[in-house]
Design a protein around this motif. Structure first.
Motif, PDB file in Angstrom:
ATOM      1  N   SER A 144     -54.258  57.624 -42.177  1.00 61.72           N
ATOM      2  CA  SER A 144     -54.421  57.303 -40.755  1.00 61.72           C
ATOM      3  C   SER A 144     -54.443  55.801 -40.542  1.00 61.72           C
ATOM      4  O   SER A 144     -53.846  55.285 -39.578  1.00 61.72           O
ATOM      5  CB  SER A 144     -55.714  57.935 -40.222  1.00 61.72           C
ATOM      6  OG  SER A 144     -55.677  59.342 -40.328  1.00 61.72           O
ATOM      7  N   GLU A 145     -55.123  55.072 -41.450  1.00 60.20           N
ATOM      8  CA  GLU A 145     -55.143  53.613 -41.338  1.00 60.20           C
ATOM      9  C   GLU A 145     -53.726  53.041 -41.480  1.00 60.20           C
ATOM     10  O   GLU A 145     -53.335  52.141 -40.727  1.00 60.20           O
ATOM     11  CB  GLU A 145     -56.061  53.028 -42.410  1.00 60.20           C
ATOM     12  CG  GLU A 145     -57.546  53.322 -42.165  1.00 60.20           C
ATOM     13  CD  GLU A 145     -58.417  52.791 -43.277  1.00 60.20           C
ATOM     14  OE1 GLU A 145     -57.844  52.340 -44.300  1.00 60.20           O
ATOM     15  OE2 GLU A 145     -59.657  52.832 -43.128  1.00 60.20           O
ATOM     16  N   GLU A 146     -52.988  53.583 -42.460  1.00 59.00           N
ATOM     17  CA  GLU A 146     -51.606  53.111 -42.627  1.00 59.00           C
ATOM     18  C   GLU A 146     -50.770  53.440 -41.391  1.00 59.00           C
ATOM     19  O   GLU A 146     -49.956  52.623 -40.947  1.00 59.00           O
ATOM     20  CB  GLU A 146     -50.996  53.760 -43.870  1.00 59.00           C
ATOM     21  CG  GLU A 146     -51.656  53.320 -45.173  1.00 59.00           C
ATOM     22  CD  GLU A 146     -51.091  54.054 -46.379  1.00 59.00           C
ATOM     23  OE1 GLU A 146     -50.260  54.968 -46.160  1.00 59.00           O
ATOM     24  OE2 GLU A 146     -51.475  53.735 -47.520  1.00 59.00           O
ATOM     25  N   THR A 147     -50.998  54.638 -40.837  1.00 55.99           N
ATOM     26  CA  THR A 147     -50.257  55.028 -39.632  1.00 55.99           C
ATOM     27  C   THR A 147     -50.597  54.116 -38.463  1.00 55.99           C
ATOM     28  O   THR A 147     -49.721  53.702 -37.683  1.00 55.99           O
ATOM     29  CB  THR A 147     -50.582  56.485 -39.262  1.00 55.99           C
ATOM     30  OG1 THR A 147     -50.251  57.326 -40.375  1.00 55.99           O
ATOM     31  CG2 THR A 147     -49.794  56.925 -38.053  1.00 55.99           C
ATOM     32  N   VAL A 148     -51.910  53.804 -38.329  1.00 58.98           N
ATOM     33  CA  VAL A 148     -52.327  52.905 -37.250  1.00 58.98           C
ATOM     34  C   VAL A 148     -51.702  51.534 -37.424  1.00 58.98           C
ATOM     35  O   VAL A 148     -51.240  50.908 -36.445  1.00 58.98           O
ATOM     36  CB  VAL A 148     -53.871  52.811 -37.219  1.00 58.98           C
ATOM     37  CG1 VAL A 148     -54.324  51.689 -36.294  1.00 58.98           C
ATOM     38  CG2 VAL A 148     -54.474  54.126 -36.759  1.00 58.98           C
ATOM     39  N   GLN A 149     -51.656  51.043 -38.676  1.00 62.01           N
ATOM     40  CA  GLN A 149     -51.034  49.743 -38.937  1.00 62.01           C
ATOM     41  C   GLN A 149     -49.543  49.778 -38.593  1.00 62.01           C
ATOM     42  O   GLN A 149     -49.011  48.841 -37.989  1.00 62.01           O
ATOM     43  CB  GLN A 149     -51.233  49.372 -40.420  1.00 62.01           C
ATOM     44  CG  GLN A 149     -50.761  47.967 -40.775  1.00 62.01           C
ATOM     45  CD  GLN A 149     -51.550  46.901 -40.054  1.00 62.01           C
ATOM     46  OE1 GLN A 149     -52.737  47.077 -39.806  1.00 62.01           O
ATOM     47  NE2 GLN A 149     -50.890  45.795 -39.707  1.00 62.01           N
ATOM     48  N   THR A 150     -48.899  50.896 -38.987  1.00 63.70           N
ATOM     49  CA  THR A 150     -47.476  51.040 -38.653  1.00 63.70           C
ATOM     50  C   THR A 150     -47.255  51.073 -37.146  1.00 63.70           C
ATOM     51  O   THR A 150     -46.325  50.453 -36.608  1.00 63.70           O
ATOM     52  CB  THR A 150     -46.924  52.329 -39.286  1.00 63.70           C
ATOM     53  OG1 THR A 150     -47.144  52.292 -40.692  1.00 63.70           O
ATOM     54  CG2 THR A 150     -45.439  52.467 -39.017  1.00 63.70           C
ATOM     55  N   LEU A 151     -48.141  51.805 -36.454  1.00 62.31           N
ATOM     56  CA  LEU A 151     -48.034  51.869 -34.990  1.00 62.31           C
ATOM     57  C   LEU A 151     -48.259  50.498 -34.356  1.00 62.31           C
ATOM     58  O   LEU A 151     -47.588  50.135 -33.380  1.00 62.31           O
ATOM     59  CB  LEU A 151     -49.051  52.878 -34.440  1.00 62.31           C
ATOM     60  CG  LEU A 151     -48.760  54.345 -34.721  1.00 62.31           C
ATOM     61  CD1 LEU A 151     -49.932  55.211 -34.263  1.00 62.31           C
ATOM     62  CD2 LEU A 151     -47.475  54.778 -34.005  1.00 62.31           C
ATOM     63  N   ALA A 152     -49.202  49.731 -34.930  1.00 62.80           N
ATOM     64  CA  ALA A 152     -49.452  48.383 -34.406  1.00 62.80           C
ATOM     65  C   ALA A 152     -48.221  47.509 -34.590  1.00 62.80           C
ATOM     66  O   ALA A 152     -47.811  46.768 -33.665  1.00 62.80           O
ATOM     67  CB  ALA A 152     -50.668  47.768 -35.102  1.00 62.80           C
ATOM     68  N   ASN A 153     -47.607  47.585 -35.802  1.00 67.79           N
ATOM     69  CA  ASN A 153     -46.381  46.816 -36.034  1.00 67.79           C
ATOM     70  C   ASN A 153     -45.267  47.259 -35.095  1.00 67.79           C
ATOM     71  O   ASN A 153     -44.538  46.428 -34.538  1.00 67.79           O
ATOM     72  CB  ASN A 153     -45.941  46.971 -37.492  1.00 67.79           C
ATOM     73  CG  ASN A 153     -46.948  46.367 -38.461  1.00 67.79           C
ATOM     74  OD1 ASN A 153     -47.670  45.428 -38.108  1.00 67.79           O
ATOM     75  ND2 ASN A 153     -47.012  46.887 -39.676  1.00 67.79           N
ATOM     76  N   SER A 154     -45.164  48.584 -34.927  1.00 64.96           N
ATOM     77  CA  SER A 154     -44.136  49.100 -34.016  1.00 64.96           C
ATOM     78  C   SER A 154     -44.396  48.644 -32.584  1.00 64.96           C
ATOM     79  O   SER A 154     -43.467  48.315 -31.836  1.00 64.96           O
ATOM     80  CB  SER A 154     -44.099  50.632 -34.076  1.00 64.96           C
ATOM     81  OG  SER A 154     -43.789  51.072 -35.374  1.00 64.96           O
ATOM     82  N   SER A 155     -45.672  48.598 -32.215  1.00 61.52           N
ATOM     83  CA  SER A 155     -46.018  48.142 -30.869  1.00 61.52           C
ATOM     84  C   SER A 155     -45.623  46.697 -30.657  1.00 61.52           C
ATOM     85  O   SER A 155     -45.082  46.334 -29.600  1.00 61.52           O
ATOM     86  CB  SER A 155     -47.525  48.327 -30.646  1.00 61.52           C
ATOM     87  OG  SER A 155     -47.890  47.886 -29.365  1.00 61.52           O
ATOM     88  N   ARG A 156     -45.891  45.847 -31.678  1.00 59.92           N
ATOM     89  CA  ARG A 156     -45.480  44.446 -31.563  1.00 59.92           C
ATOM     90  C   ARG A 156     -43.965  44.325 -31.464  1.00 59.92           C
ATOM     91  O   ARG A 156     -43.431  43.539 -30.668  1.00 59.92           O
ATOM     92  CB  ARG A 156     -45.993  43.667 -32.775  1.00 59.92           C
ATOM     93  CG  ARG A 156     -47.492  43.377 -32.730  1.00 59.92           C
ATOM     94  CD  ARG A 156     -47.867  42.299 -33.728  1.00 59.92           C
ATOM     95  NE  ARG A 156     -47.616  42.749 -35.082  1.00 59.92           N
ATOM     96  CZ  ARG A 156     -48.518  43.386 -35.828  1.00 59.92           C
ATOM     97  NH1 ARG A 156     -49.717  43.672 -35.330  1.00 59.92           N
ATOM     98  NH2 ARG A 156     -48.235  43.757 -37.055  1.00 59.92           N
TER      99      ARG A 156
END
Length: 230
Positions: A158-170
């Motif tokens: 989940s942490e990795e997914t959240v990090q990926t989502l944050a990168n995708s958001s940027r």
């Protein structure tokens, strides 16, 4: 005759009491046969039966005394036969009483044995239950540890997914800014194209007017030279 009538009353009462005690003894013997225990209850029933036998024996003796006091030999012999019948019936009741006691004691002993066996079975079952509970607790502990490991892995994912989502958001925000910039450029180009189209239309109109003027001038010159008289 008055004396005979007076003696008949206790004789009749004696008969009634003998019958009553006989029936009560039979009922008490049946109670002993059906007694589920414990031994103290059986002891109480036996004490009551002994008391009833004592009363019955006394009434039979009274009847025997009354028979011996009869003046007529025939009545005396008849009463003595009744006394013998009552004694035989009492002996039969005593035999039934002993059999009922024996059967009841055997039943109580068997019941106590069954209770002991059931107690052993209960202890064995409790031991088995404790072992089963211990095994179940161990299995539950292992399951909880496995679930904990799975949850830890899921949290990490989940942490990795959240990090990926944050990168995708940027990335999306950056792309959005670029799109906004491109949208401004496109709007500017659209304005320029619109302006160019308007100017092209104006140029075409001017060219058309110039061509029309040129043709009119040519026609005018030709008219003057070819048809001067017009």
């Amino acid at each position: 005759m008055a004396a005979a009538a007076a003696a008949a009353v206790p004789l009749r009462v004696c008969h009634q009491e003998i019958v009553k005690f006989d029936l009560e003894i039979k009922a008490a013997v049946q109670d002993i046969r059906d007694c589920p225990g414990p031994l103290s209850a059986l002891t109480e029933l036996n004490a009551a039966v002994k008391e009833k036998f004592r009363h019955l024996r006394g009434r039979i003796q009274d009847l025997e005394e009354m028979a011996k006091e009869q003046d007529k030999e025939s009545e005396k012999q008849a009463l003595l036969r009744e006394v013998e019948n009552h004694k035989k019936q009492m002996l039969s009741n005593q035999a039934a009483w002993r059999k009922a006691n024996l059967a009841c004691k055997i039943a109580i002993d068997n019941s106590e044995k069954d209770e002991l066996l059931q107690g052993r079975d209960v202890l064995r079952q409790r031991k088995t239950t404790k072992e089963s509970l211990a095994e179940s607790a161990s299995n539950i502990t292992e399951s909880l540890m496995s679930i904990s490991r799975m949850m830890s892995q899921q949290v990490q994912q989940s942490e990795e997914t959240v990090q990926t989502l944050a990168n995708s958001s940027r990335t999306i925000l950056e792309a959005n800014e670029e799109f906004k910039s491109m949208s401004g450029t496109i709007q500017l180009g659209r304005k320029l194209i619109t302006k160019y189209n308007r100017r092209e239309l104006t140029d075409k109109l001017l060219i058309f007017l110039a061509l029309a003027l040129f043709l009119a001038t040519v026609l005018y010159i030709l008219k003057k030279r070819l048809f001067p008289f017009l």
